[in-house]
Design an enzyme around this catalytic site. Structure first.
Site, PDB file in Angstrom:
ATOM      1  N   GLY A  24      61.623  33.581  63.027  1.00  0.00           N
ATOM      2  CA  GLY A  24      60.427  33.141  62.321  1.00  0.00           C
ATOM      3  C   GLY A  24      59.474  34.303  62.149  1.00  0.00           C
ATOM      4  O   GLY A  24      59.888  35.462  62.140  1.00  0.00           O
ATOM      5  N   SER A  25      58.203  33.994  62.040  1.00  0.00           N
ATOM      6  CA  SER A  25      57.223  35.043  61.744  1.00  0.00           C
ATOM      7  C   SER A  25      56.943  35.905  62.980  1.00  0.00           C
ATOM      8  O   SER A  25      57.112  35.459  64.119  1.00  0.00           O
ATOM      9  CB  SER A  25      55.929  34.400  61.259  1.00  0.00           C
ATOM     10  N   THR A  26      56.486  37.102  62.720  1.00  0.00           N
ATOM     11  CA  THR A  26      56.158  38.024  63.820  1.00  0.00           C
ATOM     12  C   THR A  26      55.052  37.436  64.697  1.00  0.00           C
ATOM     13  O   THR A  26      55.109  37.526  65.919  1.00  0.00           O
ATOM     14  CB  THR A  26      55.751  39.386  63.228  1.00  0.00           C
ATOM     15  N   GLY A  55      56.465  34.912  66.960  1.00  0.00           N
ATOM     16  CA  GLY A  55      57.341  35.630  67.899  1.00  0.00           C
ATOM     17  C   GLY A  55      56.536  36.282  69.008  1.00  0.00           C
ATOM     18  O   GLY A  55      56.907  36.224  70.190  1.00  0.00           O
ATOM     19  N   GLU A 104      64.067  37.264  66.157  1.00  0.00           N
ATOM     20  CA  GLU A 104      64.383  37.753  64.800  1.00  0.00           C
ATOM     21  C   GLU A 104      63.172  37.440  63.941  1.00  0.00           C
ATOM     22  O   GLU A 104      62.923  36.284  63.608  1.00  0.00           O
ATOM     23  CB  GLU A 104      65.628  37.050  64.243  1.00  0.00           C
TER      24      GLU A 104
HETATM   25  P1  NAD Z   1      56.977  30.424  61.664  1.00  0.00           P
HETATM   26  O1  NAD Z   1      56.836  31.489  62.711  1.00  0.00           O
HETATM   27  O2  NAD Z   1      55.765  29.848  61.083  1.00  0.00           O
HETATM   28  O3  NAD Z   1      57.798  29.187  62.260  1.00  0.00           O
HETATM   29  C1  NAD Z   1      59.070  29.332  62.825  1.00  0.00           C
HETATM   30  C2  NAD Z   1      59.287  28.241  63.849  1.00  0.00           C
HETATM   31  O4  NAD Z   1      58.388  28.417  64.935  1.00  0.00           O
HETATM   32  C3  NAD Z   1      59.053  26.832  63.325  1.00  0.00           C
HETATM   33  O5  NAD Z   1      60.039  25.979  63.871  1.00  0.00           O
HETATM   34  C4  NAD Z   1      57.683  26.491  63.888  1.00  0.00           C
HETATM   35  O6  NAD Z   1      57.439  25.124  64.062  1.00  0.00           O
HETATM   36  C5  NAD Z   1      57.751  27.187  65.228  1.00  0.00           C
HETATM   37  N1  NAD Z   1      56.449  27.457  65.857  1.00  0.00           N
HETATM   38  C6  NAD Z   1      55.240  27.565  65.248  1.00  0.00           C
HETATM   39  N2  NAD Z   1      54.284  27.826  66.181  1.00  0.00           N
HETATM   40  C7  NAD Z   1      54.908  27.879  67.386  1.00  0.00           C
HETATM   41  C8  NAD Z   1      54.468  28.130  68.713  1.00  0.00           C
HETATM   42  N3  NAD Z   1      53.182  28.354  69.013  1.00  0.00           N
HETATM   43  N4  NAD Z   1      55.393  28.144  69.706  1.00  0.00           N
HETATM   44  C9  NAD Z   1      56.686  27.923  69.426  1.00  0.00           C
HETATM   45  N5  NAD Z   1      57.161  27.665  68.200  1.00  0.00           N
HETATM   46  C10 NAD Z   1      56.288  27.647  67.180  1.00  0.00           C
HETATM   47  O7  NAD Z   1      57.952  31.041  60.556  1.00  0.00           O
HETATM   48  P2  NAD Z   1      58.427  30.354  59.186  1.00  0.00           P
HETATM   49  O8  NAD Z   1      57.255  30.366  58.269  1.00  0.00           O
HETATM   50  O9  NAD Z   1      59.124  29.077  59.472  1.00  0.00           O
HETATM   51  O10 NAD Z   1      59.544  31.374  58.671  1.00  0.00           O
HETATM   52  C11 NAD Z   1      59.262  32.464  57.857  1.00  0.00           C
HETATM   53  C12 NAD Z   1      59.271  33.739  58.682  1.00  0.00           C
HETATM   54  O11 NAD Z   1      60.499  33.857  59.377  1.00  0.00           O
HETATM   55  C13 NAD Z   1      59.185  34.990  57.837  1.00  0.00           C
HETATM   56  O12 NAD Z   1      58.289  35.918  58.431  1.00  0.00           O
HETATM   57  C14 NAD Z   1      60.593  35.564  57.876  1.00  0.00           C
HETATM   58  O13 NAD Z   1      60.697  36.931  57.681  1.00  0.00           O
HETATM   59  C15 NAD Z   1      61.038  35.163  59.242  1.00  0.00           C
HETATM   60  N6  NAD Z   1      62.500  35.123  59.312  1.00  0.00           N
HETATM   61  C16 NAD Z   1      63.144  36.115  60.020  1.00  0.00           C
HETATM   62  C17 NAD Z   1      64.521  36.140  60.075  1.00  0.00           C
HETATM   63  C18 NAD Z   1      65.241  37.231  60.840  1.00  0.00           C
HETATM   64  O14 NAD Z   1      66.426  37.077  61.100  1.00  0.00           O
HETATM   65  N7  NAD Z   1      64.586  38.317  61.206  1.00  0.00           N
HETATM   66  C19 NAD Z   1      65.254  35.154  59.440  1.00  0.00           C
HETATM   67  C20 NAD Z   1      64.575  34.148  58.735  1.00  0.00           C
HETATM   68  C21 NAD Z   1      63.194  34.147  58.690  1.00  0.00           C
END
Ligand code: NAD
Length: 476
Positions: free
Chosen positions: A226-228, A231, A248
Site C-alpha cells: 500500500g502507500s508509504t 507502511g 511493498e
Molecule cells: P493505503 O495505504 O491507503 O491502503 C492499503 C491498505 O492499508 C488498505 O487495506 C487499508 O485499509 C489499510 N490501512 C489503512 N490505514 C491503515 C492503518 N492505520 N493500519 C493498517 N492498515 C491500514 O494504500 P492504497 O491507496 O490502497 O494503495 C495504493 C498505494 O499502494 C500506492 O501508493 C501504491 O504505489 C501502493 N502499492 C504498492 C505496491 C508494491 O508492490 N510496492 C503494489 C500495489 C500498490
C-alpha cells in the site's frame, strides 16, 4: 457472462466459519458507475481478535503439517482458483474497474504464483558435518501473519501475501482494501475448502481494522502492500513486539529513453507499462525522460496511442481502458493534471468522450514540464504520464534518482550494452531494459528507499516468511 449472486455472498471467514460482520455491511462501489454494486460483511475489532485467537490455535498443528502435504494443498487451491476463474475475474472488474481481459490476466497470475510457490522447497543449510559435530541452519515458520492489501490488483496481491506464508507453515489473516474486498473474500473461501479452521481468515474493514490486526501482540509478521504513509505507520506500530515486516510501498518509477531508440518499436510498449491498469500499478512507469532529439516525436506517438483508447465499463467487450478505482484517487489525479497545466504543461491527449458516470480520466500525456510540478514529484498512481526532456544522459540519471522512492526504473535503447551500463546507476529494486513493470514469480521484487522493506517472490520472498534456527548436534 455468468450472473453473479450479490445477495449475502460476501462474508468474513473466522475460525473456519463464514460469518456476518459485527459492524454490519460495507457498500462496494463499482468505479465504472460510481454506484453501489454489492455489500459485504464489515468486521469489528472483537472479530479481529477472535480471528487471531483461532489462528494462533491453528498454527500449533499447521506448522507440523509435512511439506509435501502443504505443497499438495497449495496445488489444490490453485485448482480451486482455476475452477472459479470466471467469477473471480468478474468480481475484480466489478470492484476494481479494469477491463475483463486484464482481470483474467490477474486471475491467471494468481494461479501461476500459487503453483510456483507450491513447487518451492525450504532449504536446510549444512554449516558443518564433521566426525564430532553437525550444524544445520533450518528455517521455521513465524506464526500468525497479518496480510494487508490495496485496491489496485486486489486478488493477485492477496495471493502474493498468502501463498508463501502458508507454504512456509504460517497461518494468515488477510484484511483486503475496504474498496475491493470481494474477489479476496472469494479467494479465501476457496482456500478455506482446503485447509483446517483458523489457517486462513479474512476480516474486512478500513484502517481501524488494519490497525487492530497489525498491532496485535500475537501477530508475528505483517506483510503490507500500500502507500508509504500507511507502511510507515505499520512499521512504527510493530516496534513494541518486534514483528517481522515485508512492506511493498509506493513508487515513482522513471524510464529513460536513450537517443538511439527505435521509437516505432518502443512507443506502444511504453504506453502499456505506463498505463497498466490505468496507471494504478505500483511499478508502472511514472516519469519518462526522453532525449531532446526524440522528445517531440515520441510524445506524439504516445499521444496517438492514448487518444485511441476506448474508455468504459470493464465488462464491455470494446473497452480498452478502465476508470480510476475510487473517487478520492480520481480527484487526486485530476488535481495533479490541473496543477501541471496551470504551470504551463501541455496535455497532448485526453480529448476523447468519457462515459457519463464513473471515475473516468482519459490517458493523459503531459509535455513541457519539469520536476517542479507535483505530477513529477509525487506518485500520481493514475492515467497520466509526464514526459521530461533531457540533454545529457548523466543528467537524466541524476534526475531519475532524485526521488524519495526506489521501486523500479528502466532504460530503453537499441544498444543493450549501453543500456546495462546506465541501468546499474539507477537507485531502485528492479531495473528493466526495454520494458518496465514486468514481474514473474521466480524473480524477487521489492523497493529501495521509501518504496519498501524486504522482497516478495522467488526463494527470497518465501524465506521472508520464515525465521532461521541453528541446530547444533554433538555426535559424541
Ligand atoms: P493505503 O495505504 O491507503 O491502503 C492499503 C491498505 O492499508 C488498505 O487495506 C487499508 O485499509 C489499510 N490501512 C489503512 N490505514 C491503515 C492503518 N492505520 N493500519 C493498517 N492498515 C491500514 O494504500 P492504497 O491507496 O490502497 O494503495 C495504493 C498505494 O499502494 C500506492 O501508493 C501504491 O504505489 C501502493 N502499492 C504498492 C505496491 C508494491 O508492490 N510496492 C503494489 C500495489 C500498490
Amino acid at each position: 457472462m455468468q450472473q453473479l449472486n450479490m445477495q449475502n455472498e460476501f462474508k468474513l471467514i473466522i475460525d473456519g466459519q463464514s460469518c456476518l460482520g459485527e459492524q454490519g455491511e460495507l457498500d462496494i462501489i463499482n468505479p465504472a458507475t460510481g454506484t453501489v454494486a454489492a455489500s459485504c460483511a464489515k468486521a469489528s475489532v472483537a472479530q479481529v481478535n477472535q480471528a487471531i485467537a483461532a489462528a494462533k490455535q491453528a498454527f500449533k498443528s499447521w506448522q507440523r503439517c509435512p511439506h509435501e502435504e502443504r505443497k499438495n494443498i497449495l496445488n489444490k487451491i490453485a485448482d480451486g482458483i482455476e475452477k472459479h476463474a470466471e467469477t473471480l475475474a468478474e468480481l475484480v472488474v466489478l470492484e476494481q474497474g479494469k477491463p475483463l481481459a486484464l482481470a483474467q490476466m490477474e486471475v491467471q497470475g494468481a494461479i501461476g504464483w500459487t503453483r510456483y510457490t507450491a513447487s518451492l522447497d525450504l532449504p536446510v543449510d549444512v554449516l558443518e558435518d564433521s566426525e564430532q559435530k553437525r550444524i544445520e541452519r533450518q528455517y521455521q515458520p513465524l506464526g500468525v501473519v497479518a496480510s494487508i492489501t490495496p485496491w489496485n490488483w486486489p486478488l493477485m496481491i492477496a495471493v502474493w501475501h498468502i501463498m508463501p506464508a502458508l507454504r512456509a507453515g504460517n497461518v494468515v489473516i488477510n484484511k483486503p482494501s475496504e474498496f475491493t474486498p470481494l474477489a479476496t473474500l472469494k479467494l479465501c473461501e476457496i482456500i478455506q475448502q482446503e485447509v483446517p479452521a483458523g489457517v486462513i481468515s479474512i476480516v474486512v474493514g478500513d484502517g481501524e481494522i488494519g490497525e487492530a490486526l497489525s498491532t496485535h501482540p500475537d501477530i508475528k509478521k505483517v506483510v503490507f502492500t500500500g502507500s508509504t504513509k500507511t507502511g510507515q505507520h505499520i512499521m512504527s506500530g510493530s516496534v513494541k513486539t518486534l514483528k517481522h515486516l515485508t512492506l511493498e510501498l509506493g513508487g515513482n518509477d522513471a524510464g529513460i529513453v536513450l537517443p538511439d531508440s527505435d521509437l516505432d518499436q518502443i512507443a506502444q510498449r511504453i504506453f502499456n507499462v505506463a498505463f497498466l491498469n490505468a496507471g494504478q500499478t505500483c511499478a508502472a512507469l511514472k516519469r519518462l525522460y526522453v532525449h531532446e532529439s526524440q522528445y517531440d516525436a515520441l510524445a506524439q506517438k504516445l499521444a496517438e496511442i492514448a487518444n485511441a483508447q476506448i474508455l468504459g465499463d470493464g465488462m464491455a467487450s470494446e473497452t480498452t481502458f478502465g476508470p480510476v478505482q475510487n473517487q478520492m484517487q480520481y480527484q487526486k489525479v485530476k488535481a495533479l493534471i490541473a496543477d501541471a497545466i496551470t504551470q504551463g504543461a501541455k496535455a497532448l491527449s485526453g480529448d476523447q468522450a468519457l462515459p457519463e458516470q464513473g471515475y473516468f480520466i482519459a490517458p493523459t500525456i503531459l509535455t513541457g514540464l519539469d520536476e517542479t510540478c507535483r505530477v513529477v514529484q509525487e506518485e500520481q498512481f493514475g492515467p497520466v504520464l509526464p514526459i521530461l526532456k533531457y540533454t545529457s544522459i548523466d543528467d537524466a540519471i541524476a534526475r531519475a534518482n532524485a526521488s524519495e522512492f526506489g521501486l523500479g526504473g528502466s532504460i530503453w535503447s537499441s544498444d543493450l550494452k549501453a543500456a546495462q551500463f546506465y541501468a546499474a546507476q539507477l537507485e531502485c529494486g528492479t531495473v528493466w531494459i526495454n520494458t518496465h513493470a514486468e514481474i514473474v514469480p521466480h524473480a524477487p521484487f521489492g523497493g529501495w528507499k521509501m518504496s519498501g522493506v524486504g522482497a516478495e517472490f522467488g526463494m527470497e520472498g518465501l524465506m521472508e516468511n520464515t525465521i532461521g534456527q541453528t541446530l547444533h548436534i554433538n555426535k559424541v
